[in-house]
Design a protein around this motif. Structure first.
Motif, PDB file in Angstrom:
ATOM      1  N   ASP A 166       0.730  -1.130  -0.062  1.00 39.73           N
ATOM      2  CA  ASP A 166       0.028  -0.073   0.046  1.00 39.73           C
ATOM      3  C   ASP A 166       0.851   1.240  -0.143  1.00 39.73           C
ATOM      4  N   LYS A 167       1.369   1.618  -1.155  1.00 37.24           N
ATOM      5  CA  LYS A 167       2.272   2.722  -1.332  1.00 37.24           C
ATOM      6  C   LYS A 167       1.831   3.958  -0.820  1.00 37.24           C
ATOM      7  N   LYS A 168       0.440   4.464  -0.961  1.00 36.76           N
ATOM      8  CA  LYS A 168      -0.135   5.617  -0.454  1.00 36.76           C
ATOM      9  C   LYS A 168      -0.183   5.644   1.047  1.00 36.76           C
ATOM     10  N   ASN A 169      -0.787   4.644   1.800  1.00 34.71           N
ATOM     11  CA  ASN A 169      -0.545   4.472   3.164  1.00 34.71           C
ATOM     12  C   ASN A 169       1.034   4.629   3.762  1.00 34.71           C
ATOM     13  N   THR A 170       1.797   4.054   3.066  1.00 36.82           N
ATOM     14  CA  THR A 170       3.072   4.023   3.736  1.00 36.82           C
ATOM     15  C   THR A 170       3.578   5.531   3.440  1.00 36.82           C
ATOM     16  N   PHE A 171       3.435   6.011   2.227  1.00 33.06           N
ATOM     17  CA  PHE A 171       3.985   7.325   1.933  1.00 33.06           C
ATOM     18  C   PHE A 171       3.368   8.456   2.994  1.00 33.06           C
ATOM     19  N   TYR A 172       2.135   8.395   3.259  1.00 40.57           N
ATOM     20  CA  TYR A 172       1.516   9.268   4.358  1.00 40.57           C
ATOM     21  C   TYR A 172       2.197   9.024   5.743  1.00 40.57           C
TER      22      TYR A 172
END
Length: 260
Positions: A166-172
């Motif tokens: 989950d790239k988006k969750n990890t980024f945020y």
């Protein structure tokens, strides 16, 4: 060379409804986070605007969008209600000062540390006797963060984001950790932002990076669907800390009870 410690992990915490009561106080190990779901307060904005002074009302007019004006009125007024409750000041005597990085503080009550963060439909306010930094973010489905990765993360952090399921969750998650920490430091986002640690675990920090010799903790938390947050504060993991997450009352009469 002077170094300090930074501990980063995830915090399991659930928001509970907050019932305003008299006798607000903070022990040395208390951190209170107030959450405000802004759409629920829109009908109260005219009542809340009475708590803003002339400088703040002028600031409202500078917002281009009406929704941003309304949101500022709501979270700024509730911030002042909260500060008045803890300081026992009349809310009309709550005047915020700003340091060189535009971080607000109360010159009259330097022991009361606070920080505010706003993203889309939510605002959050943290208060403590410890230095604190708070950041929340709405995980936008349309935001393309890929291009900014090299500017705000080191190679290892960038690789972790790119390889995450989950790239988006990890980024945020990693972004809010960095942001909350620099807000606690009073640094703001500068050329050192890329070098601020944001991965789980224990980190050594050089004085030259943070211009601070204190030890710190950063805790990530889930705020709501599609919202992530992080809170940064002074102290080692061995230091006792009591973190509470409260949902602010949507009743104007209940809010006024805070300052009676």
């Amino acid at each position: 060379m002077k170094t300090s410690k930074l501990s980063i992990s995830f915090l399991e915490i659930k928001g509970v409804d907050f019932i305003p009561e008299k006798g607000y106080s903070l022990d040395s190990d208390d951190i209170v986070i107030y959450t405000i779901y802004l759409p629920n307060f829109m009908e109260m904005k005219s009542d809340l605007s009475q708590f803003l002074n002339s400088v703040e009302l002028k600031r409202v007019k500078r917002f281009y969008k009406e929704i941003d004006k309304d949101r500022f009125v709501i979270y700024r007024s509730i911030l002042k209600l909260i500060l008045a409750a803890y300081t026992k000041l009349n809310i009309k005597n709550i005047y915020l000062d700003y340091d060189f990085n535009k971080k607000p503080y109360l010159a009259s009550h330097p022991w009361l540390h606070f920080n505010i963060s706003h993203s889309e439909d939510f605002a959050t306010i943290a208060v403590s006797r410890k230095k604190v930094g708070l950041d929340i973010e709405y995980m936008s489905k349309d935001f393309n963060f890929t291009s900014m990765l090299p500017d705000v993360f080191n190679d290892n952090e960038t690789q972790i984001i790119q390889n995450a399921s989950d790239k988006k969750n990890t980024f945020y998650t990693l972004w809010t950790r960095k942001e909350s920490f620099v807000k606690a430091l009073g640094k703001g986002i500068d050329e050192d932002f890329k070098f601020i640690p944001c991965l789980d675990g224990e980190h050594d920090l050089e004085f030259s990076l943070i211009k601070n010799s204190q030890n710190w903790q950063v805790r990530s938390f889930d705020l709501d669907d599609d919202y992530l947050g992080a809170i940064a504060f002074e102290g080692l993991p061995t230091t006792a800390v009591n973190i509470n997450l409260y949902n602010v009352s949507q009743n104007i009469f209940a809010l006024l009870e805070m300052v009676k």
